[in-house]
Design a protein around this motif. Structure first.
Motif, mmCIF file in Angstrom:
data_model
loop_
_atom_site.group_PDB
_atom_site.id
_atom_site.type_symbol
_atom_site.label_atom_id
_atom_site.label_comp_id
_atom_site.label_asym_id
_atom_site.label_seq_id
_atom_site.Cartn_x
_atom_site.Cartn_y
_atom_site.Cartn_z
ATOM 1 N N GLY A 17 0.789 -1.225 0.000
ATOM 2 C CA GLY A 17 0.000 0.000 0.000
ATOM 3 C C GLY A 17 0.821 1.274 0.000
ATOM 4 O O GLY A 17 0.339 2.327 -0.434
ATOM 5 N N ILE A 18 2.072 1.210 0.443
ATOM 6 C CA ILE A 18 2.897 2.419 0.546
ATOM 7 C C ILE A 18 3.207 3.033 -0.826
ATOM 8 O O ILE A 18 3.031 4.244 -0.998
ATOM 9 N N PRO A 19 3.643 2.257 -1.833
ATOM 10 C CA PRO A 19 3.910 2.887 -3.140
ATOM 11 C C PRO A 19 2.659 3.486 -3.788
ATOM 12 O O PRO A 19 2.739 4.531 -4.432
ATOM 13 N N VAL A 20 1.512 2.841 -3.586
ATOM 14 C CA VAL A 20 0.280 3.371 -4.161
ATOM 15 C C VAL A 20 -0.088 4.690 -3.480
ATOM 16 O O VAL A 20 -0.524 5.639 -4.143
ATOM 17 N N LEU A 21 0.125 4.771 -2.187
ATOM 18 C CA LEU A 21 -0.123 6.027 -1.478
ATOM 19 C C LEU A 21 0.816 7.123 -1.990
ATOM 20 O O LEU A 21 0.387 8.260 -2.218
ATOM 21 N N ALA A 22 2.075 6.776 -2.193
ATOM 22 C CA ALA A 22 3.036 7.754 -2.718
ATOM 23 C C ALA A 22 2.638 8.199 -4.126
ATOM 24 O O ALA A 22 2.746 9.392 -4.465
ATOM 25 N N LEU A 23 2.177 7.261 -4.953
ATOM 26 C CA LEU A 23 1.728 7.628 -6.299
ATOM 27 C C LEU A 23 0.529 8.565 -6.233
ATOM 28 O O LEU A 23 0.444 9.526 -7.007
ATOM 29 N N CYS A 24 -0.382 8.287 -5.320
ATOM 30 C CA CYS A 24 -1.573 9.143 -5.191
ATOM 31 C C CYS A 24 -1.211 10.547 -4.713
ATOM 32 O O CYS A 24 -1.811 11.520 -5.140
ATOM 33 N N ILE A 25 -0.226 10.636 -3.856
ATOM 34 C CA ILE A 25 0.146 11.942 -3.319
ATOM 35 C C ILE A 25 0.973 12.746 -4.322
ATOM 36 O O ILE A 25 0.716 13.930 -4.544
ATOM 37 N N PHE A 26 1.967 12.105 -4.921
ATOM 38 C CA PHE A 26 2.927 12.848 -5.731
ATOM 39 C C PHE A 26 2.687 12.758 -7.239
ATOM 40 O O PHE A 26 2.867 13.753 -7.951
ATOM 41 N N LEU A 27 2.309 11.591 -7.749
ATOM 42 C CA LEU A 27 2.275 11.405 -9.195
ATOM 43 C C LEU A 27 0.929 11.753 -9.830
ATOM 44 O O LEU A 27 0.893 12.278 -10.940
ATOM 45 N N VAL A 28 -0.173 11.468 -9.155
ATOM 46 C CA VAL A 28 -1.485 11.717 -9.746
ATOM 47 C C VAL A 28 -1.700 13.205 -10.069
ATOM 48 O O VAL A 28 -2.172 13.523 -11.165
ATOM 49 N N ILE A 51 -9.885 11.970 -10.530
ATOM 50 C CA ILE A 51 -11.018 11.202 -10.005
ATOM 51 C C ILE A 51 -10.853 9.720 -10.264
ATOM 52 O O ILE A 51 -11.077 8.887 -9.381
ATOM 53 N N VAL A 52 -10.420 9.359 -11.480
ATOM 54 C CA VAL A 52 -10.261 7.934 -11.811
ATOM 55 C C VAL A 52 -9.189 7.291 -10.940
ATOM 56 O O VAL A 52 -9.393 6.211 -10.378
ATOM 57 N N PHE A 53 -8.052 7.946 -10.802
ATOM 58 C CA PHE A 53 -6.971 7.354 -10.017
ATOM 59 C C PHE A 53 -7.299 7.292 -8.537
ATOM 60 O O PHE A 53 -7.039 6.278 -7.872
ATOM 61 N N TYR A 54 -7.863 8.365 -7.990
ATOM 62 C CA TYR A 54 -8.207 8.348 -6.572
ATOM 63 C C TYR A 54 -9.367 7.390 -6.293
ATOM 64 O O TYR A 54 -9.386 6.720 -5.257
#
Length: 160
Positions: A17-28, A51-54
């Motif tokens: 879950g950590i990389p996905v959280l980082a992607l949501c915070i920084f990359l999206v 919206i799609v990614f979150y």
């Protein structure tokens, strides 16, 4: 099953879950900005991408929680129970939801490929929906096998 193996899987479940959280915070947000720059004619595109990614992160984390619960059932020797079948069913539904959300966003990848003249972008956009569908099918097969094993076990318990 030894507690050490499930402990390793529980830790791995948490670290996934950590990389996905980082992607949501920084990359999206960056992906949304790039989408807005590439397609300036579509003003809503930045928000649609976000919206799609979150929205797909929500069932992802719910599926991780269900996997964690499934590992707890294994620790408590309740692997062959309806609780495990329900967890697998929820994981299957989460994977289908993620796949559907990313299939909805697939036309955006087509627009990016058309604008950037890179047809490989469409194949990159198909990775997440395909992987989610594979997980959904795998969870459905495991759910069916587990249900049949529970039925066989209950029949054997009744015949003794």
């Amino acid at each position: 099953m030894k507690r050490g193996t499930t402990l390793f899987l529980k830790i791995a479940d948490m670290f996934i879950g950590i990389p996905v959280l980082a992607l949501c915070i920084f990359l999206v947000p960056e992906i949304g900005n790039v989408a807005a720059k590439l397609l300036p004619g579509f003003a809503f595109i930045k928000y649609l991408v976000s919206i799609v990614f979150y929205a797909s992160a929500i069932p992802f984390y719910f599926a991780l929680y269900q996997a964690f619960k499934l590992l707890r059932y294994i620790d408590k020797n309740k692997a062959f129970s309806e609780l495990s079948v329900n967890s697998l069913k929820k994981i299957k539904h989460c994977a289908i939801t993620i796949s559907t959300l990313h299939l909805i966003a697939l036309p955006l990848f087509y627009l990016f490929a058309e604008k950037d003249d890179a047809p490989g972008v469409i194949f990159v956009g198909m990775v997440v929906p395909f992987a989610s569908l594979v997980i959904a099918v795998f969870a459905a097969v495991l759910q069916k096998l587990l249900k049949e094993a529970i039925d066989i076990k209950s029949e054997n318990d009744l015949t003794v």
